[in-house]
Design an enzyme around this catalytic site. Structure first.
Site, mmCIF file in Angstrom:
data_model
loop_
_atom_site.group_PDB
_atom_site.id
_atom_site.type_symbol
_atom_site.label_atom_id
_atom_site.label_comp_id
_atom_site.label_asym_id
_atom_site.label_seq_id
_atom_site.Cartn_x
_atom_site.Cartn_y
_atom_site.Cartn_z
ATOM 1 N N GLU A 1 0.719 -1.172 -0.057
ATOM 2 C CA GLU A 1 -0.163 -0.107 -0.030
ATOM 3 C C GLU A 1 0.928 1.337 -0.017
ATOM 4 O OE1 GLU A 1 -2.590 -0.351 3.251
ATOM 5 O OE2 GLU A 1 -4.019 -1.628 2.237
ATOM 6 N N GLU B 1 -5.949 -8.499 0.137
ATOM 7 C CA GLU B 1 -6.446 -8.593 1.219
ATOM 8 C C GLU B 1 -7.938 -8.269 1.657
ATOM 9 O OE1 GLU B 1 -4.410 -5.717 3.742
ATOM 10 O OE2 GLU B 1 -2.271 -6.441 3.086
#
Ligand code: GLA
Ligand code: ZN
Length: 658
Positions: free
Chosen positions: A145, A294
């Site tokens: 991220e 995720e």
């Protein structure tokens, strides 16, 4: 042959090796096909500079492999270790107030630090040498991220170099940014700051481009180390955060093999129209299926109320992701670590090592994925409708909203929702993509316009396309300066209108026509017809500020081959739905009908077989009218044409039977 993968992030470094076999056994029983490892394990893999410890990781990969589970490896650069930042304090990022960020959370690095790049090369190269050719490592995720923006002096200097590359001369830069305004004229590159808060819009946009370039370069540092060691079948990705806005995701995705993202609900429950847009956005980064790297097993730990998803809600979400193009779903994370910042996050296995109630649902999803993998893998979404997304337009509007409630992403979603509610498969793609194959293209708030975009629209319309232009279109150039024309600039002729003025609205005002009587909020543009023969006004503003009273708000213009709609305001959602319904009819798109909480999405196999995913996102029974007899591959049942009852959170994967 592809596969529909199912698994979780597993951090074996948190646990004694004696426990691993039991965990892996539980993973196998949950029908895992993949595990994601090592993404934050820098201090375990390289406990001191240049000293590597990989045996444990190899052992974990081997043990997983014995259980039939393949591995995705993460490079650990989102978690630079303590020894590194102690020795090279400049690797720590600096925030906009000039403060060095603290070690110990994540992504505390300066993305442009040469010391950090050096350390990155070393760890990635070592991992690549050891595991690049490992037959059970099927893919790699770089970092985690990307998100931090650094304001250190090194980044500043690099930004100035970047500007010199982009603009060539200071004269050019000064002209493009209108720097005579407020005496901003630069006579030396070194005078140009990193913008903090509001600043010159040209400078602000250029800085976003620099952040994009910084992450792309940082990612290339990793790719250059990794790729030479990888067989062609092994892919590289990054796990993005859907609408995160600090950089251009299309640019960064360019160098990756596939896109992936991390999907969290936080507080509350699943809104399938909202997350449908997020999946479709990520699918558009590379215009192909993606991985859901995720997602939350029940609950998160970072939201206001970390409520759990309802029983079977996650299963509906899992199939919803697949229906939107996910080829894998991995939960974050497998087991609750005893320490660290995320002790309360949802997991499949709890602190004691026992499966949590959610584990059972994961098991069910895993079994279904395994059973249907052959049917689903390799199928793709073939949308006839596209929504264009443009980071430059988004940033331009975010810098100068003119109405603080005007949000670019919310406006894009305002177009997505009514289309998705009608079960239209939608691609969300870069505004710089080719538009081949679409019947309907919507360009929400495409404020930045250039010749390429105009040409692609023209070609699309010639082929019979329906183009929807909206408010805040065609006003700025690539440097975020106003174009010296009325909106929509070079699109005016196609649209058959120009914008005489734009109004930020304090309160909703009436707007309507034959199609609907509704209200307009936040923004209203007064359209003036250019006198083309068939331009038709679809809606006008009602009485409001005088300037808008009775003026055209929505116009449709037939052009050679197609139609151009211009929607000059932000309609209430009901009117927006009515308008979209009308546009769908005119676009000859006839989607599947279903009640609001039921979603129908289609993936098409290579042989042309359509896979229809039917998902009830509510806790109530729902009924849909099946237009043909079908077989449900999830439930293994045949259904006759006619009413089909869906139990709460039901999921069906239908193929048409003759
Ligand atoms: C992010 C991170 C994960 C984890 C989750 C928790 O998405 O990538 O490592 O921290 O949030 O929700
Ligand atoms: Zn920096």
């Amino acid at each position: 042959m592809g596969k529909l993968h199912f698994g979780a992030a597993w951090y074996p470094e948190h646990w004694p090796q004696e426990r691993w076999a039991e965990d892996i056994c539980l993973m196998k029983e949950a029908n895992f096909s993949v595990a994601r490892l090592a993404e934050f394990a820098w201090s375990t893999m390289e406990p001191a500079e240049g000293e590597f410890r990989f045996d444990w990781l190899e052992q974990a990969i081997e043990m997983l492999a014995e259980a039939g589970i393949v591995t995705v490896l993460g490079t650990p650069t989102a978690a630079p270790p303590a020894w590194l930042v102690q020795k090279y304090p400049d690797t720590l990022a600096v925030d906009e107030y000039g403060r060095r960020v603290q070690f110990g959370n994540r992504c505390h690095y300066c993305v442009n630090s040469s010391e950090f790049h050096r350390a990155t090369r070393r760890i990635v190269c070592a991992m690549a040498e050891r595991f690049g050719k490992h037959p059970k490592v099927i893919g790699w995720q770089l970092d985690n991220e990307y998100n931090r923006v650094c304001y250190c002096s090194h980044c500043l200097a690099q930004f100035q170099v970047f500007l010199r590359e982009q603009y060539g001369t200071l004269d050019e830069l000064n002209a493009r940014w209108s720097t005579a305004y407020w005496s901003q004229t630069y006579s030396d590159w070194a005078q140009i700051p990193i913008p903090i808060g509001g600043h010159n819009p040209g400078l602000m946009l250029a800085f976003r481009h620099f952040v994009t370039r910084s992450y792309r370069d940082f990612q290339k540092v990793q790719l250059d180390e990794l790729r030479p060691h990888l067989p062609p079948s092994v892919w590289v990705t990054h796990n993005f955060m859907d609408w995160f806005g600090a950089f251009d995701h299309y640019e960064i995705s360019r160098d990756l093999d596939l896109a992936s993202w991390d999907w969290y609900i936080g507080t509350g429950h699943h809104d399938h129209l909202k997350t449908g847009a997020a999946h479709d956005l990520v699918r558009g980064y590379k215009r192909k299926n993606f991985w859901l790297m995720e997602t939350q097993p029940g609950n998160v730990n970072w939201s206001k109320t970390n409520n759990v998803l309802n029983k079977l809600e996650a299963r509906a979400m899992a199939w919803h992701a697949v229906a939107h193009g996910a080829d894998a779903l991995l939960y974050w994370q497998w087991r609750s670590a005893l320490g660290g910042q995320e002790q309360y996050h949802g997991t499949l296995v709890d602190q004691s090592g026992s499966p949590r109630p959610f584990y059972e649902e994961a098991q069910l999803i895993g079994a279904e994925f395994a059973r249907l993998s052959d049917l689903v893998a390799g199928s793709t979404i073939q949308s006839k409708a596209a929504i264009l997304n443009c980071y430059d337009s988004r940033w331009s509007i975010e810098f100068q909203r003119h109405n603080s409630d005007f949000d670019y992403v919310a406006y894009l979603e305002h177009w997505y929702r009514p289309l998705a509610a009608r079960n239209v498969d939608i691609d969300i793609i870069s505004a710089d993509e080719l538009l081949d194959g679409y019947k309907l293209v919507i360009a929400p708030a495409m404020i930045v316009l250039d010749e390429g975009r105009v040409e692609r629209f023209k070609a699309f319309l010639k082929r019979g396309g329906r183009l929807v232009l909206t408010l805040r279109t065609g006003m700025k150039d690539r440097h975020n300066a106003l174009l010296p024309f009325r909106q929509p600039g070079a699109l005016a002729e196609l649209a058959g209108v120009e914008v005489e003025d734009y109004y930020s609205l304090e309160n909703p005002i009436p707007v309507g026509g034959k199609l609907f009587q509704g209200s307009a909020s936040l923004w209203a543009e007064r359209l003036r017809l250019l006198g083309q023969r068939f331009t038709t006004v679809m809606a006008r503003y009602g009485a409001s500020n005088g300037w808008l009273d009775d003026q055209p708000a929505i116009v449709v213009n037939p052009v050679e081959g197609g139609f151009v709609y211009t929607v000059g305001t932000w309609l209430d959602s009901q009117s927006q739905q009515t308008l979209v319904n009308q546009i769908l009819v005119n676009s000859l798109l006839k989607p599947f009908e279903s009640p609001a909480p039921v979603e129908v999405r289609t993936r098409v196999r290579e042989n042309g077989t359509a896979l229809h995913f039917v998902i009830n996102h509510s806790r109530e029974h729902q009924v849909i009218a099946l237009p043909w007899p079908a077989i449900d591959h999830i439930g293994g049942q045949k259904f006759a044409q006619g009413n089909l009852t869906l139990y709460p959170y039901a999921v069906a994967l239908l193929t048409k039977q003759n």
